[in-house]
Motif scaffolding. Structure first.
Motif, PDB file in Angstrom:
ATOM      1  N   ILE A   1       0.860  -1.198   0.000  1.00  0.00           N
ATOM      2  CA  ILE A   1       0.000   0.000   0.000  1.00  0.00           C
ATOM      3  C   ILE A   1       0.894   1.246   0.000  1.00  0.00           C
ATOM      4  O   ILE A   1       0.635   2.202  -0.731  1.00  0.00           O
ATOM      5  N   HIS A   2       1.977   1.188   0.777  1.00  0.00           N
ATOM      6  CA  HIS A   2       2.908   2.333   0.787  1.00  0.00           C
ATOM      7  C   HIS A   2       3.487   2.561  -0.612  1.00  0.00           C
ATOM      8  O   HIS A   2       3.539   3.690  -1.094  1.00  0.00           O
ATOM      9  N   LEU A   3       3.919   1.467  -1.251  1.00  0.00           N
ATOM     10  CA  LEU A   3       4.541   1.598  -2.575  1.00  0.00           C
ATOM     11  C   LEU A   3       3.536   2.143  -3.588  1.00  0.00           C
ATOM     12  O   LEU A   3       3.900   2.916  -4.480  1.00  0.00           O
ATOM     13  N   ALA A   4       2.257   1.759  -3.438  1.00  0.00           N
ATOM     14  CA  ALA A   4       1.236   2.190  -4.401  1.00  0.00           C
ATOM     15  C   ALA A   4       0.778   3.623  -4.146  1.00  0.00           C
ATOM     16  O   ALA A   4       0.480   4.355  -5.089  1.00  0.00           O
ATOM     17  N   THR A   5       0.725   4.018  -2.856  1.00  0.00           N
ATOM     18  CA  THR A   5       0.123   5.325  -2.547  1.00  0.00           C
ATOM     19  C   THR A   5       1.125   6.359  -2.059  1.00  0.00           C
ATOM     20  O   THR A   5       0.844   7.552  -2.077  1.00  0.00           O
TER      21      THR A   5
END
Ligand SMILES: [Zn+2]
Length: 285
Positions: free
Chosen positions: A158-162
């Motif tokens: 989620i961190h990498l995506a957002t």
């Protein structure tokens, strides 16, 4: 380089190997001198060993303080920075971990109660039935860290995506939590898992964890090493018939559990390396 371990000698075979030759004068002198020589060699060896024990401990102690302190400080800093949202995420990660135990227990056909939350500490699941053998206990034990690791990995994704740093902070804390739980200590998940591993797998695993510790000095890995040392010895002692039955695990099951256990430890260390936010970055936000 540390001295090689003393070779394990097979017990002396019963039987008569013929009468000993009559002692000569030189033999008598040797008999007298031999114990003195043994004592001398032992003193030398023990002295050398002491040096080998003290030097790594002296070397490791600052590492323990530094890496252990860094991890706890990091999690403390995350909690201060994100406050309640971090706390909510962390409790959810604990819940996911416990859910892993629950699913594993159900898969093994054990009766389980609903998870019970303990404020600030997390959750426990109550087994309404004791695991029937070491293999089932190990499966229930590893279920939590497996699903927990997946939960932390999802946070990192989620961190990498957002780009939200909160999720990276949660990923790091989740990897930390699950790695800590794999320490081979009685009351932690690791303690339940390792009873299914043979002492020989422990020797292999010990080498793997030692290599990993040297490559990536990590507070929890050092704890795992320290706590697994007595286990290495205790597992070699003779077991009673009841214990032996409980510890009956097929070689295939042992190998599977060893791959899952040591593989998960390696994955968690890599996860912590990836998701760690340097404190300079954190302060600059
Ligand atoms: Zn657990």
């Amino acid at each position: 380089m540390s001295p090689p371990p003393p070779p394990i000698r097979p017990p002396p075979l019963p039987g008569n190997f013929g009468p000993p030759p009559p002692p000569s004068g030189w033999d008598k002198a040797k008999k007298f001198l031999a114990p003195l020589g043994v004592v001398g060699v032992l003193l030398l060896k023990f002295g050398a060993k002491l040096k080998f024990i003290i030097i790594p401990v002296a070397k490791f102690f600052p590492v323990i303080l530094k890496t252990g302190g860094t991890m706890i400080l990091s999690i403390g800093a995350y909690a201060m920075m994100w406050g309640v949202w971090f706390a909510v995420g962390f409790v959810l990660l604990i819940f996911i971990h416990e859910l892993g135990h629950l699913l594993a227990a159900r898969k093994c056909g054990l009766k389980v109660g609903a998870p019970v939350f303990i404020p600030f500490m997390g959750a426990i699941i109550a087994l309404k039935e004791a695991p029937r053998n070491a293999w089932i206990e190990a499966q229930v034990g590893i279920g939590g860290p497996m699903l927990g690791t997946l939960g932390a990995a999802v946070c990192e994704m989620i961190h990498l995506a957002t780009g939200y740093q909160l999720f990276r902070a949660l990923a790091y804390s989740g990897f930390f939590l699950n790695l800590f739980n794999l320490a081979p200590v009685g009351f932690l998940d690791g303690g339940r898992i390792v009873t299914a591993l043979s002492p020989w797998l422990w020797v292999v695993g010990f080498a793997v964890v030692l290599g990993l510790t040297i490559a990536h000095p990590n507070f929890i890995l050092i704890l795992i090493l320290i706590f697994s040392a007595p286990r290495l010895f205790s597992l070699f002692r003779r077991k009673s018939e009841a214990e032996r039955r409980y510890f009956e695990v097929t070689p295939g099951q042992r190998a599977t559990m060893a791959i899952m256990y040591f593989g998960l430890i390696a994955l968690l260390v890599i996860g912590m390396q990836i998701s760690h936010i340097p404190r300079e970055t954190l302060a600059g936000r």
